[in-house]
Design a protein around this motif. Sequence first.
Motif, short mmCIF file in Angstrom:
data_model
loop_
_atom_site.label_atom_id
_atom_site.label_comp_id
_atom_site.label_asym_id
_atom_site.label_seq_id
_atom_site.Cartn_x
_atom_site.Cartn_y
_atom_site.Cartn_z
N GLY A 1 0.79 -1.23 0.00
CA GLY A 1 0.00 0.00 0.00
C GLY A 1 0.82 1.27 0.00
O GLY A 1 0.26 2.37 -0.16
N ASP A 2 2.14 1.19 0.18
CA ASP A 2 2.98 2.39 0.22
C ASP A 2 3.09 3.05 -1.15
O ASP A 2 3.06 2.39 -2.19
N ARG A 3 3.27 4.38 -1.11
CA ARG A 3 3.63 5.16 -2.30
C ARG A 3 5.13 5.42 -2.21
O ARG A 3 5.61 6.03 -1.25
N VAL A 4 5.88 4.97 -3.22
CA VAL A 4 7.34 5.01 -3.17
C VAL A 4 7.87 5.84 -4.35
O VAL A 4 7.41 5.69 -5.48
N LEU A 5 8.85 6.70 -4.03
CA LEU A 5 9.57 7.44 -5.06
C LEU A 5 11.00 6.94 -5.13
O LEU A 5 11.70 6.90 -4.12
N GLU A 6 11.42 6.54 -6.32
CA GLU A 6 12.80 6.12 -6.57
C GLU A 6 13.48 7.21 -7.40
O GLU A 6 12.98 7.60 -8.46
N ILE A 7 14.64 7.69 -6.92
CA ILE A 7 15.43 8.69 -7.63
C ILE A 7 16.61 7.98 -8.27
O ILE A 7 17.49 7.46 -7.59
N GLY A 8 16.64 7.94 -9.59
CA GLY A 8 17.67 7.19 -10.31
C GLY A 8 17.06 5.90 -10.82
O GLY A 8 16.80 4.98 -10.03
N SER A 9 16.81 5.81 -12.10
CA SER A 9 16.03 4.69 -12.63
C SER A 9 16.93 3.70 -13.36
O SER A 9 17.88 4.08 -14.02
N GLY A 10 16.58 2.44 -13.20
CA GLY A 10 17.24 1.39 -13.95
C GLY A 10 16.26 0.30 -14.30
O GLY A 10 16.48 -0.49 -15.20
N GLY A 11 15.15 0.29 -13.54
CA GLY A 11 14.09 -0.67 -13.81
C GLY A 11 14.01 -1.79 -12.81
O GLY A 11 12.94 -2.08 -12.24
N TYR A 12 15.14 -2.45 -12.54
CA TYR A 12 15.13 -3.63 -11.67
C TYR A 12 14.66 -3.30 -10.26
O TYR A 12 13.75 -3.95 -9.71
N ASN A 13 15.24 -2.29 -9.66
CA ASN A 13 14.85 -1.93 -8.30
C ASN A 13 13.39 -1.49 -8.25
O ASN A 13 12.66 -1.80 -7.30
N ALA A 14 12.93 -0.76 -9.28
CA ALA A 14 11.53 -0.34 -9.33
C ALA A 14 10.60 -1.54 -9.39
O ALA A 14 9.52 -1.55 -8.77
N ALA A 15 10.99 -2.58 -10.13
CA ALA A 15 10.17 -3.79 -10.21
C ALA A 15 10.10 -4.49 -8.86
O ALA A 15 9.04 -5.00 -8.45
N LEU A 16 11.23 -4.54 -8.14
CA LEU A 16 11.23 -5.13 -6.80
C LEU A 16 10.32 -4.33 -5.87
O LEU A 16 9.56 -4.90 -5.07
N LEU A 17 10.40 -3.00 -5.97
CA LEU A 17 9.54 -2.15 -5.15
C LEU A 17 8.07 -2.39 -5.48
O LEU A 17 7.21 -2.43 -4.58
N ARG A 18 7.78 -2.54 -6.78
CA ARG A 18 6.39 -2.76 -7.19
C ARG A 18 5.85 -4.04 -6.56
O ARG A 18 4.68 -4.10 -6.15
N HIS A 19 6.67 -5.05 -6.48
CA HIS A 19 6.27 -6.31 -5.85
C HIS A 19 6.04 -6.09 -4.35
O HIS A 19 5.09 -6.65 -3.77
N LEU A 20 6.86 -5.29 -3.71
CA LEU A 20 6.76 -5.09 -2.27
C LEU A 20 5.52 -4.29 -1.88
O LEU A 20 4.90 -4.57 -0.85
N VAL A 21 5.16 -3.28 -2.67
CA VAL A 21 4.02 -2.43 -2.28
C VAL A 21 2.69 -3.03 -2.71
O VAL A 21 1.63 -2.61 -2.20
N GLY A 22 2.69 -3.97 -3.63
CA GLY A 22 1.47 -4.67 -3.99
C GLY A 22 0.48 -3.82 -4.78
O GLY A 22 0.76 -2.67 -5.17
N ALA A 23 -0.70 -4.42 -5.01
CA ALA A 23 -1.70 -3.78 -5.86
C ALA A 23 -2.19 -2.46 -5.27
O ALA A 23 -2.59 -1.55 -6.02
N GLY A 24 -2.17 -2.31 -3.96
CA GLY A 24 -2.66 -1.09 -3.33
C GLY A 24 -1.64 0.02 -3.27
O GLY A 24 -1.97 1.13 -2.83
N GLY A 25 -0.40 -0.25 -3.66
CA GLY A 25 0.64 0.76 -3.60
C GLY A 25 1.01 1.27 -4.97
O GLY A 25 0.40 0.91 -5.98
N SER A 26 2.01 2.15 -5.02
CA SER A 26 2.46 2.70 -6.29
C SER A 26 3.94 3.00 -6.24
O SER A 26 4.49 3.28 -5.16
N VAL A 27 4.59 2.95 -7.40
CA VAL A 27 6.02 3.24 -7.51
C VAL A 27 6.21 4.28 -8.61
O VAL A 27 5.72 4.12 -9.73
N THR A 28 6.92 5.35 -8.29
CA THR A 28 7.33 6.37 -9.25
C THR A 28 8.84 6.33 -9.35
O THR A 28 9.53 6.41 -8.33
N SER A 29 9.38 6.21 -10.55
CA SER A 29 10.82 6.15 -10.77
C SER A 29 11.24 7.32 -11.65
O SER A 29 10.70 7.52 -12.74
N GLN A 30 12.21 8.10 -11.15
CA GLN A 30 12.62 9.33 -11.82
C GLN A 30 14.09 9.27 -12.20
O GLN A 30 14.93 8.79 -11.43
#
Length: 402
Positions: free
Chosen positions: A90-119
């Motif tokens: 359910g968390d809203r997460v901001l990632e600074i510095g994008s590569g994709g892999y870490n954002a995908a791991l974050l997406r799995h951690l926060v689940g359907a109720g959360g969101s990931v923004t990668s910049q």
Amino acid sequence: MDLDADVTAAALRAALVKGLQHSGRITSAPVAAAFEAVGRHLFVPGVPLEDAYRDDVVFTKRDVDGSPLSSVSAPWLVATMLERLEARPGDRVLEIGSGGYNAALLRHLVGAGGSVTSQDIDPEVIGRAGRCLAAAGCGDVRLVTGDGTLGVPDGAPFDRVEVTVQATSVAPAWLEQLAGDGRLVVPLRLRGMGRLLTFTREGDDWVGGGWDQCGFVRMRGPGAVDPVVTARPAEGVRLRWDGGPPPHGEALAAALSGVRREVWTGVTVGPSEGTRPVVDLWLATVLEVFGRLHATADAQARVGLRTLPGGSPATWSGDSLAYLAMRPAGSGGSRFEYGVVAHGGDGTVAGEFARQLRSWDRDQRGGPGPVLRVYPQGAPDVRPAVGRVLERPGPPMLLTWP
């Protein structure tokens, strides 16, 4: 990818997770599950499967001079940061510095109720991350091209902010865009040393700790500042410093060709104690003039240096230079002694250096270590007995010891 390759990738992921658990980098079930679910090979296309799952960094873009501009970080470091971040469903997460892999791991951690923004500031990096995320089934990660020091205001507040590029200060936007109970994980370069810090709020301030050694691709853009300066007093010798008075190049060269002395402190440590990173931080705090001295093997033999791997903490005054050294204490390689090597005519430089090593041994050894406190802009000037205000743009930062 064919069925056999899928099976191989799954087996390699399982082995990677097992290794990271054994080393203590993965300590929670959610992070282990994320690593098992997300294929790292999808974010390093063209790399052999076995290499994609090695516990090592993969550089994905370099500058014309070969300097890395973007990477997929080593799994041990990715896992360490995710465990520090403690992203929840359910968390809203901001990632600074994008590569994709870490954002995908974050997406799995926060689940359907959360969101990931990668910049990321580089549109090419963002484009690559988008293709890789789509291939991994994470097309709902929001990708933003922009200066990472500004964050993403229209997505705030975030429950978690994770910075995956080397920063030299805490950008005000990261704290302003965090929820009150939020958490910031960021690799900072402090007095020339890369350390991974986790910040949480304490009243009006933010308090950081953790202090894992780390290295990242540097942050780019108008808001990024690299204060590290390098002097080369002799062939194969580099002195790097971050803030404070610069050394005089000719004086340093004269020091290296002058009187040489060694001062040994009687402070001994075991190789498994891991005291070097802590001692380096202590010296960076208490020495008014501080840098790191690096020398090639040829330069060490030619000039009579005995710098440590990764560079020795150093200080200087006029035509004198002193730096940290170690030597075996007894036989068998079970103990080593900290000492100081000095070059030049001012013996007090080495004496003060050695005194501070003994102070660490007496007052800080085995203790909780330092804290980096970030104050709001305009906060009163606070200077404890053992602490150092770090010269940076942005919010005031104070490195303190108990």
